[in-house]
Design a protein around this motif. Sequence first.
Motif: not given
Length: 253
Positions: A139-148, A162-177
């Motif tokens: 969440e910390v990194f999503a807050k600072y980095l994802l919208d840039d 649960d890790n994959m679900e968390k990535c999806e919920a926070l908006g990390f693209p699947q190709k970047n996991i």
Amino acid sequence: MKLVLAGTSDARELCVKLKEAGHLLTATVVTESAKESLEQSGIPVRVGRLPVEGFVSLIKEIDAKCIIDASHPFAEEAHRTAMEAAKRVNIPYIRFERPGLVYDNHPLITIVNSYEEAARIAKERKGNIMLTTGSKTLEVFAKYLLDDPEINVCCRMLPRKDNMEKCEALGFPQKNIIAMQGPFIKELNVALYRQYRTTLMITKESGKVGAVDEKVTAAIELGIEVIIISRPQIEFGEVYTDFEGILARIESE
């Protein structure tokens, strides 16, 4: 009877050495995969995170005479919970702390004290960022980095649902996991950095057993900047950095 907070590879090795030395022990872990690994060695295991009251009940149930905390260097909540439980029932708390690493002010390495500080610095530096800090603080990194738009973030973590679900919920693209279980050899780290054109890698100072040195060495060889999050500063009391010290300590009573 000893109650051992386990879950990491070196903690499992410690449990095996205790068993081979003739000590009775029960281990606690967070995941089923960690449980399976210990059970294969014939070690009794309890699974799940415990509050202080839960630890106290378990100590009384198995009649534990001491707690050996061999959990991950960043398991701050587990450390404090175990210390408080030991204090309440008046038994020794012994910490096994895997040795840390020293990087001697390398120009590509920045040492920080928090995830927030790491995220802020990463935002300033932009580029292709590889996170190897796990899912707990995403969440910390999503807050600072994802919208840039000048930042592309790749996450490397355990291949758990649960890790994959968390990535999806926070908006990390699947190709970047990158869902893989380490530790990884240096050559694989090099290949991943090249594949994702990494310009900055963020990691935790988990120690050599946590394969931090392979991650950092590979990054430096490629000229990649590194941010290392230092360990939580906790006053443990009794601390040992090798198995022999733990064995000598508990055999001295």
